[in-house]
Scaffold this motif. Structure first.
Motif, PDB file in Angstrom:
ATOM      1  N   GLU A 165       0.867   7.764   6.907  1.00  0.00           N
ATOM      2  CA  GLU A 165       2.362   7.438   6.983  1.00  0.00           C
ATOM      3  C   GLU A 165       2.519   6.124   6.079  1.00  0.00           C
ATOM      4  O   GLU A 165       1.541   5.249   6.218  1.00  0.00           O
ATOM      5  N   PRO A 166       3.658   5.860   5.296  1.00  0.00           N
ATOM      6  CA  PRO A 166       3.695   4.565   4.740  1.00  0.00           C
ATOM      7  C   PRO A 166       3.508   3.370   5.873  1.00  0.00           C
ATOM      8  O   PRO A 166       4.076   3.542   6.964  1.00  0.00           O
ATOM      9  N   GLU A 167       3.295   2.127   5.644  1.00  0.00           N
ATOM     10  CA  GLU A 167       3.197   1.013   6.302  1.00  0.00           C
ATOM     11  C   GLU A 167       1.712   1.076   7.263  1.00  0.00           C
ATOM     12  O   GLU A 167       1.748   0.161   8.057  1.00  0.00           O
TER      13      GLU A 167
ATOM     14  N   VAL B 118      -0.824   1.491   3.024  1.00  0.00           N
ATOM     15  CA  VAL B 118      -0.107   2.689   2.263  1.00  0.00           C
ATOM     16  C   VAL B 118       1.468   1.957   2.298  1.00  0.00           C
ATOM     17  O   VAL B 118       1.872   1.766   2.999  1.00  0.00           O
ATOM     18  N   MET B 119       1.721   1.774   0.773  1.00  0.00           N
ATOM     19  CA  MET B 119       2.979   1.273   0.585  1.00  0.00           C
ATOM     20  C   MET B 119       3.863   2.332   0.557  1.00  0.00           C
ATOM     21  O   MET B 119       5.056   2.043   1.250  1.00  0.00           O
ATOM     22  N   GLN B 120       3.831   3.453  -0.264  1.00  0.00           N
ATOM     23  CA  GLN B 120       4.691   4.546  -0.447  1.00  0.00           C
ATOM     24  C   GLN B 120       4.155   5.868  -0.978  1.00  0.00           C
ATOM     25  O   GLN B 120       2.719   5.890  -1.492  1.00  0.00           O
TER      26      GLN B 120
ATOM     27  N   THR C 261      -0.200   8.405  -3.823  1.00  0.00           N
ATOM     28  CA  THR C 261       0.004   7.413  -2.612  1.00  0.00           C
ATOM     29  C   THR C 261      -0.255   6.179  -3.229  1.00  0.00           C
ATOM     30  O   THR C 261      -1.281   6.004  -3.874  1.00  0.00           O
ATOM     31  N   ARG C 262       0.704   5.153  -2.898  1.00  0.00           N
ATOM     32  CA  ARG C 262       0.354   3.881  -3.474  1.00  0.00           C
ATOM     33  C   ARG C 262      -0.174   3.121  -2.507  1.00  0.00           C
ATOM     34  O   ARG C 262       0.254   2.914  -1.375  1.00  0.00           O
TER      35      ARG C 262
END
Length: 130
Positions: A29-31, A64-66, A95-96
């Motif tokens: 998941e992001p963040e 994970v940024m986005q 994924t960034r």
């Protein structure tokens, strides 16, 4: 300058703390923070650790940024003299990742944001003493 070469999803990336990279889609998941443990090389100032094939005790910590999609790639197939043409598009799921730190045997390399913060704290201490 500190950097590492890591392998993820069958590809190798040269990563530096404080920078972001687009890798193949990860199920995170992001963040959230992810640890990349397939580190092939770590360069920290004057020392270079080369793995055979991996560097033992080395990890790269990333956030994970986005999740995003890459640029569209056009696939065009044509059979000459047969009137057969096929045009398709493809967008890779990515994924960034923001690289937070590079760890080698428990020690951590400073990120790009940390030196500026350290200088600000030192400046505040000097001002408070005066």
């Amino acid at each position: 300058m500190t950097y590492a070469i890591v392998a993820t999803a069958g590809k190798q990336f040269r990563v530096e703390p404080g920078r972001f990279y687009d890798v193949d889609r990860m199920n995170v998941e992001p963040e959230q923070t992810v640890s990349l443990d397939q580190v092939l090389l770590v360069h920290d100032g004057d020392t270079i650790a080369v793995g055979q094939p991996l560097v033992e005790g080395a990890t790269v910590e990333a956030t994970v940024m986005q999740h995003l999609r890459g640029r569209k790639v056009i696939v065009y197939k044509m059979r000459p003299k047969k009137k057969t043409r096929k045009k398709q598009g493809h967008r890779q799921e990515l994924t960034r990742l923001m690289i937070n730190a590079i760890h080698l045997n428990g020690s951590s390399a400073k990120t790009a944001a940390q030196p500026a913060a350290d200088e600000a704290v030192a400046a505040n201490e000097v001002d408070s003493e005066a």
